[in-house]
Design an enzyme around this catalytic site. Structure first.
Site, mmCIF file in Angstrom:
data_model
loop_
_atom_site.group_PDB
_atom_site.id
_atom_site.type_symbol
_atom_site.label_atom_id
_atom_site.label_comp_id
_atom_site.label_asym_id
_atom_site.label_seq_id
_atom_site.Cartn_x
_atom_site.Cartn_y
_atom_site.Cartn_z
ATOM 1 N N SER A 128 11.834 12.460 -14.667
ATOM 2 C CA SER A 128 12.500 11.192 -14.342
ATOM 3 C C SER A 128 11.981 10.074 -15.216
ATOM 4 C CB SER A 128 12.280 10.817 -12.880
ATOM 5 O OG SER A 128 12.867 9.554 -12.626
ATOM 6 N N LYS A 182 12.736 16.600 -7.537
ATOM 7 C CA LYS A 182 13.435 15.660 -8.419
ATOM 8 C C LYS A 182 14.774 15.252 -7.800
ATOM 9 C CE LYS A 182 14.682 13.397 -12.221
ATOM 10 N NZ LYS A 182 16.112 13.359 -12.324
ATOM 11 N N HIS A 185 14.089 12.798 -5.124
ATOM 12 C CA HIS A 185 13.750 11.540 -5.803
ATOM 13 C C HIS A 185 15.029 10.768 -6.117
ATOM 14 C CE1 HIS A 185 13.705 9.285 -9.584
ATOM 15 N NE2 HIS A 185 12.466 8.928 -9.301
ATOM 16 N N ASN A 186 16.015 11.457 -6.679
ATOM 17 C CA ASN A 186 17.259 10.776 -7.028
ATOM 18 C C ASN A 186 18.011 10.309 -5.787
ATOM 19 O OD1 ASN A 186 16.473 11.707 -9.558
ATOM 20 N ND2 ASN A 186 18.562 12.084 -10.207
ATOM 21 N N GLU A 189 16.492 7.233 -4.735
ATOM 22 C CA GLU A 189 16.920 6.217 -5.707
ATOM 23 C C GLU A 189 18.297 5.654 -5.323
ATOM 24 O OE1 GLU A 189 16.550 7.682 -9.819
ATOM 25 O OE2 GLU A 189 18.569 6.934 -10.179
HETATM 26 P P1 NBP Z 1 22.959 16.165 -22.964
HETATM 27 O O1 NBP Z 1 22.966 16.438 -21.523
HETATM 28 O O2 NBP Z 1 24.008 15.275 -23.532
HETATM 29 O O3 NBP Z 1 23.035 17.580 -23.743
HETATM 30 C C1 NBP Z 1 23.159 17.641 -25.142
HETATM 31 C C2 NBP Z 1 22.295 18.742 -25.703
HETATM 32 O O4 NBP Z 1 22.633 19.998 -25.114
HETATM 33 C C3 NBP Z 1 22.483 18.899 -27.199
HETATM 34 O O5 NBP Z 1 21.218 19.178 -27.771
HETATM 35 C C4 NBP Z 1 23.407 20.104 -27.276
HETATM 36 O O6 NBP Z 1 23.343 20.787 -28.509
HETATM 37 C C5 NBP Z 1 22.852 20.938 -26.179
HETATM 38 N N1 NBP Z 1 23.686 22.065 -25.768
HETATM 39 C C6 NBP Z 1 24.853 22.077 -25.079
HETATM 40 BR BR1 NBP Z 1 25.760 20.575 -24.546
HETATM 41 N N2 NBP Z 1 25.329 23.299 -24.864
HETATM 42 C C7 NBP Z 1 24.449 24.124 -25.452
HETATM 43 C C8 NBP Z 1 24.401 25.535 -25.613
HETATM 44 N N3 NBP Z 1 25.337 26.319 -25.069
HETATM 45 N N4 NBP Z 1 23.351 26.045 -26.295
HETATM 46 C C9 NBP Z 1 22.406 25.264 -26.822
HETATM 47 N N5 NBP Z 1 22.392 23.913 -26.699
HETATM 48 C C10 NBP Z 1 23.421 23.362 -26.030
HETATM 49 O O7 NBP Z 1 21.529 15.643 -23.432
HETATM 50 P P2 NBP Z 1 20.577 14.537 -22.771
HETATM 51 O O8 NBP Z 1 21.332 13.350 -22.284
HETATM 52 O O9 NBP Z 1 19.494 14.363 -23.758
HETATM 53 O O10 NBP Z 1 19.992 15.271 -21.470
HETATM 54 C C11 NBP Z 1 19.280 16.491 -21.552
HETATM 55 C C12 NBP Z 1 18.932 16.948 -20.143
HETATM 56 O O11 NBP Z 1 18.071 15.993 -19.546
HETATM 57 C C13 NBP Z 1 20.123 17.072 -19.197
HETATM 58 O O12 NBP Z 1 19.934 18.176 -18.351
HETATM 59 C C14 NBP Z 1 20.079 15.810 -18.397
HETATM 60 O O13 NBP Z 1 20.684 15.952 -17.119
HETATM 61 C C15 NBP Z 1 18.578 15.603 -18.282
HETATM 62 N N6 NBP Z 1 18.158 14.241 -18.005
HETATM 63 C C16 NBP Z 1 18.757 13.192 -18.609
HETATM 64 C C17 NBP Z 1 18.326 11.899 -18.340
HETATM 65 C C18 NBP Z 1 18.953 10.731 -19.024
HETATM 66 O O14 NBP Z 1 18.571 9.597 -18.708
HETATM 67 N N7 NBP Z 1 19.869 10.929 -19.968
HETATM 68 C C19 NBP Z 1 17.271 11.689 -17.482
HETATM 69 C C20 NBP Z 1 16.659 12.772 -16.896
HETATM 70 C C21 NBP Z 1 17.115 14.038 -17.177
HETATM 71 P P3 NBP Z 1 24.354 20.370 -29.707
HETATM 72 O O15 NBP Z 1 23.704 19.204 -30.374
HETATM 73 O O16 NBP Z 1 24.369 21.571 -30.578
HETATM 74 O O17 NBP Z 1 25.666 20.048 -29.100
#
Ligand code: NBP
Length: 486
Positions: A128, A182, A185-186, A189
């Protein structure tokens, strides 16, 4: 092979987490992304990080020291399963795969079981703090095996937020425990945010103060017992003026709140566990209600308490404005205690259901920094569990019982005023009902049980003797001893 940790998935979260890891003494970080362009981009933008890039999963595995440790940060769901399938092919028994995405905990339980069968460790870790937390120090909630924690613990401790000298990470429990915590937690939130929004709405509509003036009230509250990240950012949002129109930004934002599902998961899970998380549920439903413009468009057809329209006037007399604002502050604080109490109750029930040994005090401590619900208040929760580890209802701890006692008259006045004025305050009022329900000597559940016995012979227990009973409702209405059918 000289990286001690790897990151798969280099979108915003993964690249920030990789940079955080690389910035800590002793870490060398291998990076991999499905499309290499992203890997190249991260390499180019951050030469200082000393990343070891990999173009294939095999190269990635070869660049890691054993036991290999990799954190997956990809889109939760099918993407996570796809990456796990690939890593399992190139990793060996004893290696560690960590899913740092927002997985639904039953998926984590399933994945852990499947990966464990190969001898590889699988750890679902809730992270988080959003993008900034990933970069500078998140709150981390890892599950998984004790074996994996030996290697993973020091690495996660190196990147976590620090609160009062302690890293905001603890081994939560086995398999899905981290993602479960987690999730809750959400959920908390959601409740916290809705409560703050209700406080803002009541003050605005009751006193006519501007968003900028209300921002000052929140900034003031942030210096007291409500001190928290969410109160702090609320002041920031309320202060913001829209550059295009010159009006407060909050007035140009469409009043429909989105959701990505973790609040709903928290509520669905609580329903299955039979834990009343009514504050979290109301907060989640409040977002749903806001997001149905077609239903809200017909709102004018429904009479309100005074004007006959959906929105009513509500004016606090000038000489009572300060007292009213203090009432709202106390209502917010009391409702917040209820929301956290319900959330911790859900964690306790989940731990019992899934066999996790979760230290509730340790959870409250790792939420003190890095995460979205970070707050002063969490120290008091840690104290409460330190004193009584098996506390059945968090808010009955002396500190919280006293705080609610102090707040309750104000809380009741606020709920009454909101109801009379026709202003929705679902989280305030449901929290108060929960509070009154928990502390009631007797509940009308006795009548519900009587109704159930009437139409379904569901039986009841008596207050004055052991056993299970049924009244012959369609016969002569005498009572018989019966099998317990609940
Ligand atoms: P995204 O959730 O937007 O995912 C994008 C990534 O996933 C890219 O690296 C993409 O690769 C990869 N990907 C996908 Br889509 N399908 C794939 C596959 N079949 N094989 C391999 N790679 C694959 O990224 P994010 O916003 O950085 O979030 C990452 C994780 O963290 C998520 O689970 C999210 O819920 C969690 N999270 C996010 C936050 C936040 O504030 N954003 C906070 C806490 C947790 P590519 O580049 O090749 O398309």
């Amino acid at each position: 092979a000289h990286a001690n940790i790897g990151v798969v998935g280099l979108a915003v979260m993964g690249s920030n987490l990789a940079r955080n890891l690389a910035s800590r003494e002793g870490n060398t970080v291998a990076i991999f992304n499905r499309s290499y362009a992203k890997t190249q981009g991260v390499l180019d933008a951050h030469p200082e990080a000393g990343f070891i890039p990999a173009a294939t999963y095999q190269e990635f595995a070869d660049s890691l020291q054993k036991p290999r440790t990799a954190i997956i940060m990809v889109k939760a769901g099918a993407g996570t399963d796809a990456v796990i399938d690939e890593l399992v092919k190139v990793f060996e028994p004893g290696d560690i795969i960590v899913d740092g995405g927002n997985a639904y905990f039953p998926d984590t339980i399933r994945r852990e079981k499947a990966v464990r069968a190969t001898g590889i460790n699988f750890v679902g870790a809730g992270i988080s703090g959003g993008e900034e937390g990933a970069l500078t120090g998140p709150s981390i909630m890892p599950g998984g095996s004790d074996e994996s924690w030996v290697t993973l613990g020091p690495i996660l401790r190196s990147i976590a937020a620090v609160a009062e000298g302690e890293p905001c990470v603890t081994h939560v429990g086995h398999d899905g425990a981290g993602h479960f915590v987690k999730m809750v937690h959400n959920g908390i939130e959601y409740a916290d945010m809705q409560l703050i929004a209700e406080a803002y709405d009541l003050i605005r509509r009751g006193t006519g103060k501007s968003p900028a003036e209300i921002a000052e009230i929140f900034a003031e509250w942030n210096r007291g017992e409500l001190e928290s990240y969410l109160i702090e950012i609320t002041a920031e949002v309320l202060r913001q003026v829209d550059a295009e129109t010159g009006t407060p930004l909050v007035d140009v934002i469409v009043d429909q709140a989105g959701a990505k599902g973790t609040g709903a998961w928290t509520v669905q899970t609580a329903l299955s566990l039979g834990v009343p998380v009514s504050g979290i549920a109301e907060a989640t439903f409040a977002r749903s209600l806001s997001s149905h413009p077609e239903q809200r468009a017909v709102a004018g057809a429904l009479p309100g308490p005074s004007t006959g329209s959906g929105t009513d006037e509500f004016t606090v007399p000038a000489d009572q404005v300060d007292a009213f604002i203090e009432d709202v502050r106390l209502a917010l604080y009391a409702s917040k205690i209820v929301a956290y109490s319900q959330g911790f109750d859900e964690i306790r029930a989940g731990a019992a259901e899934y066999g996790w040994n979760i230290d509730l005090g340790a959870i409250s401590k790792i939420w003190r920094g890095g995460c979205i619900i970070r707050a002063q208040f969490l120290n008091r929760i840690a104290d409460a569990y330190a004193e009584t580890p098996d506390l059945p209802v968090l808010m009955t701890a002396p500190y919280f019982a006293e705080a609610i006692g102090r707040a309750q008259a104000a809380w009741r006045r606020v709920v009454v005023q909101a109801a009379q004025a026709g202003i929705p305050a679902p989280a305030f009022s449901s929290s108060l009902s929960y509070y009154d329900g928990i502390r009631a000597d007797r509940l009308p559940a006795a009548l519900v049980q009587g109704q159930r016995d009437f139409f379904g012979a569901h039986t009841y227990k008596r207050i004055d003797k052991p056993g299970t009973f049924h009244t012959l409702w369609s016969g002569d209405r005498t009572e018989i001893e019966a099998e317990d059918t609940h």
